[in-house]
Motif scaffolding. Sequence first.
Motif, PDB file in Angstrom:
ATOM      1  N   GLU A  34      12.192   3.141  -7.506  1.00 34.53           N
ATOM      2  CA  GLU A  34      11.759   3.663  -9.060  1.00 34.53           C
ATOM      3  C   GLU A  34      11.064   4.884  -8.614  1.00 34.53           C
ATOM      4  O   GLU A  34      11.166   5.699  -9.482  1.00 34.53           O
ATOM      5  N   ALA A  35      10.012   4.739  -7.791  1.00 35.62           N
ATOM      6  CA  ALA A  35       9.261   5.950  -7.456  1.00 35.62           C
ATOM      7  C   ALA A  35      10.090   7.132  -7.182  1.00 35.62           C
ATOM      8  O   ALA A  35      10.049   8.400  -7.377  1.00 35.62           O
ATOM      9  N   SER A  36      11.190   6.832  -6.319  1.00 34.21           N
ATOM     10  CA  SER A  36      12.045   7.954  -5.809  1.00 34.21           C
ATOM     11  C   SER A  36      12.665   8.332  -7.061  1.00 34.21           C
ATOM     12  O   SER A  36      12.955   9.803  -7.120  1.00 34.21           O
ATOM     13  N   LYS A  37      12.877   7.563  -7.910  1.00 29.28           N
ATOM     14  CA  LYS A  37      13.877   8.065  -9.193  1.00 29.28           C
ATOM     15  C   LYS A  37      12.919   9.013  -9.917  1.00 29.28           C
ATOM     16  O   LYS A  37      13.344   9.998 -10.233  1.00 29.28           O
ATOM     17  N   ILE A  38      11.655   8.739  -9.976  1.00 24.98           N
ATOM     18  CA  ILE A  38      10.561   9.518 -10.731  1.00 24.98           C
ATOM     19  C   ILE A  38      10.396  10.896 -10.110  1.00 24.98           C
ATOM     20  O   ILE A  38      10.451  11.954 -10.585  1.00 24.98           O
ATOM     21  N   ALA A  39      10.418  10.818  -8.704  1.00 22.56           N
ATOM     22  CA  ALA A  39      10.385  11.970  -7.918  1.00 22.56           C
ATOM     23  C   ALA A  39      11.589  12.964  -8.214  1.00 22.56           C
ATOM     24  O   ALA A  39      11.569  14.023  -8.378  1.00 22.56           O
ATOM     25  N   ARG A  40      12.989  12.391  -7.994  1.00 23.75           N
ATOM     26  CA  ARG A  40      13.818  13.310  -8.276  1.00 23.75           C
ATOM     27  C   ARG A  40      13.910  14.124  -9.419  1.00 23.75           C
ATOM     28  O   ARG A  40      14.254  15.099  -9.538  1.00 23.75           O
ATOM     29  N   ASN A  41      13.696  13.159 -10.514  1.00 21.75           N
ATOM     30  CA  ASN A  41      13.459  13.654 -11.900  1.00 21.75           C
ATOM     31  C   ASN A  41      12.345  14.820 -12.141  1.00 21.75           C
ATOM     32  O   ASN A  41      12.679  15.660 -12.730  1.00 21.75           O
ATOM     33  N   ALA A  42      11.341  14.391 -11.375  1.00 20.65           N
ATOM     34  CA  ALA A  42      10.326  15.323 -11.493  1.00 20.65           C
ATOM     35  C   ALA A  42      10.803  16.989 -11.056  1.00 20.65           C
ATOM     36  O   ALA A  42      10.304  17.894 -11.357  1.00 20.65           O
ATOM     37  N   ILE A  43      11.458  16.723  -9.775  1.00 19.22           N
ATOM     38  CA  ILE A  43      11.790  17.935  -9.297  1.00 19.22           C
ATOM     39  C   ILE A  43      12.812  18.702  -9.850  1.00 19.22           C
ATOM     40  O   ILE A  43      12.659  19.864 -10.074  1.00 19.22           O
ATOM     41  N   ASP A  44      13.581  17.974 -10.486  1.00  9.85           N
ATOM     42  CA  ASP A  44      14.564  18.668 -11.371  1.00  9.85           C
ATOM     43  C   ASP A  44      13.642  19.381 -12.462  1.00  9.85           C
ATOM     44  O   ASP A  44      14.117  20.728 -12.966  1.00  9.85           O
ATOM     45  N   GLY A  71       0.821  -1.105  -0.144  1.00 13.71           N
ATOM     46  CA  GLY A  71      -0.099   0.115   0.052  1.00 13.71           C
ATOM     47  C   GLY A  71       0.913   1.143  -0.189  1.00 13.71           C
ATOM     48  O   GLY A  71       0.574   2.298  -0.686  1.00 13.71           O
ATOM     49  N   LEU A  72       1.923   1.150   0.766  1.00 14.97           N
ATOM     50  CA  LEU A  72       2.742   2.318   0.948  1.00 14.97           C
ATOM     51  C   LEU A  72       3.414   2.612  -0.553  1.00 14.97           C
ATOM     52  O   LEU A  72       3.587   3.695  -0.896  1.00 14.97           O
ATOM     53  N   VAL A  73       4.058   1.452  -0.899  1.00 13.37           N
ATOM     54  CA  VAL A  73       4.716   1.573  -2.409  1.00 13.37           C
ATOM     55  C   VAL A  73       3.828   2.188  -3.476  1.00 13.37           C
ATOM     56  O   VAL A  73       4.174   2.926  -4.264  1.00 13.37           O
ATOM     57  N   GLU A  74       2.740   1.661  -3.442  1.00 14.99           N
ATOM     58  CA  GLU A  74       1.607   2.181  -4.404  1.00 14.99           C
ATOM     59  C   GLU A  74       1.495   3.586  -4.278  1.00 14.99           C
ATOM     60  O   GLU A  74       1.101   4.326  -5.481  1.00 14.99           O
ATOM     61  N   LYS A  75       1.075   4.082  -3.254  1.00 11.40           N
ATOM     62  CA  LYS A  75       1.075   5.404  -2.876  1.00 11.40           C
ATOM     63  C   LYS A  75       2.329   6.258  -3.294  1.00 11.40           C
ATOM     64  O   LYS A  75       2.285   7.289  -3.823  1.00 11.40           O
ATOM     65  N   GLN A  76       3.328   5.661  -3.040  1.00 10.73           N
ATOM     66  CA  GLN A  76       4.788   6.282  -3.724  1.00 10.73           C
ATOM     67  C   GLN A  76       4.755   6.623  -4.981  1.00 10.73           C
ATOM     68  O   GLN A  76       5.232   7.837  -5.382  1.00 10.73           O
ATOM     69  N   VAL A  77       4.106   5.642  -5.921  1.00 10.07           N
ATOM     70  CA  VAL A  77       4.127   5.878  -7.353  1.00 10.07           C
ATOM     71  C   VAL A  77       3.170   6.534  -7.527  1.00 10.07           C
ATOM     72  O   VAL A  77       3.674   7.683  -8.534  1.00 10.07           O
ATOM     73  N   GLN A  78       2.185   6.686  -6.870  1.00 12.12           N
ATOM     74  CA  GLN A  78       1.190   7.641  -7.490  1.00 12.12           C
ATOM     75  C   GLN A  78       1.586   9.062  -6.968  1.00 12.12           C
ATOM     76  O   GLN A  78       1.358  10.042  -7.951  1.00 12.12           O
ATOM     77  N   ASP A  79       2.192   9.377  -5.902  1.00  8.81           N
ATOM     78  CA  ASP A  79       2.656  10.804  -5.669  1.00  8.81           C
ATOM     79  C   ASP A  79       3.579  11.078  -6.369  1.00  8.81           C
ATOM     80  O   ASP A  79       3.871  12.317  -6.824  1.00  8.81           O
ATOM     81  N   ALA A  80       4.666  10.280  -6.775  1.00  7.37           N
ATOM     82  CA  ALA A  80       5.666  10.563  -7.666  1.00  7.37           C
ATOM     83  C   ALA A  80       5.240  11.274  -8.958  1.00  7.37           C
ATOM     84  O   ALA A  80       5.687  12.179  -9.568  1.00  7.37           O
ATOM     85  N   VAL A  81       4.442  10.460  -9.690  1.00  7.03           N
ATOM     86  CA  VAL A  81       3.956  10.835 -10.829  1.00  7.03           C
ATOM     87  C   VAL A  81       3.076  12.103 -10.835  1.00  7.03           C
ATOM     88  O   VAL A  81       3.119  13.134 -11.378  1.00  7.03           O
ATOM     89  N   GLY A  82       2.159  12.194  -9.643  1.00  6.90           N
ATOM     90  CA  GLY A  82       1.594  13.263  -9.352  1.00  6.90           C
ATOM     91  C   GLY A  82       2.348  14.713  -9.276  1.00  6.90           C
ATOM     92  O   GLY A  82       2.137  15.700  -9.544  1.00  6.90           O
TER      93      GLY A  82
END
Length: 242
Positions: A107-117, A32-43
């Motif tokens: 992978e969610a963390s990678k998405i988030a870091r690239n999103a921030i950039d 459940g936590l990981v699923e939310k991480q993916v959702q939030d990273a893309v969001g």
Amino acid sequence: MDITSDIHSQHISRQFNQELDELKTHLMAMGGLVEKQVQDAVGALLDRDSELGQRVVDNDRAVNDMQIKIDEECTQVLARRQPTASDLRLVLAVIRAASDLERIGDEASKIARNAIDLIESDSGNRGFVEVRMISEHVRRMVRDALTSFARLDTELALKLVHEDDEVDNEYGSAMRSLMTFMMEDARSISPVLSVMWILRALERIGDHANNLAEYVVYLVKGLDIRHTDPEDLDKDMFERNP
């Protein structure tokens, strides 16, 4: 989310039953936590919310801690109970699933870091349509993979194994489109590369969701299909008793 336990025998030791139930419960909590991480990273990317992206990066430690806890619990069960048959498959499947969930978190963390950039560089939204499309697909796969694990649903698991090829095709199409755009406009190279890394992370999340589905088959049927072509899988074998 509770995992059904029909395929597992009830033991004389009530404590053993409780330990197995706790493994399942903790795995679903991690999912459940990981699923939310993916959702939030893309969001974070699509809504240009760098604070949300940073929370995803910060929460990666919580995902790692959950995997460590689950691994420790599985090790204790193996050492104390020496489980056999379906109980042993359950413990091994939980260990493998927790590893894949941790990697989805990475992978969610990678998405988030690239999103921030991308947000900080204010470089436009080229490739965001592709990100939205593929992210919706892989998020659904993660959700369905967790559902198939919770319900021990091999039919849903088999559907996911076939679905992974669809994500690969979507990813390949998106990458070709972005490559063409970079060749046409050299100024876009840096931001488009960041989007490509995001798409790559999403494709890997689809792979890990596929792995989770394969573990369901292993858990229920005792069949290791990790290196089996999806087209060679016989639906009839999922209907036979393990």
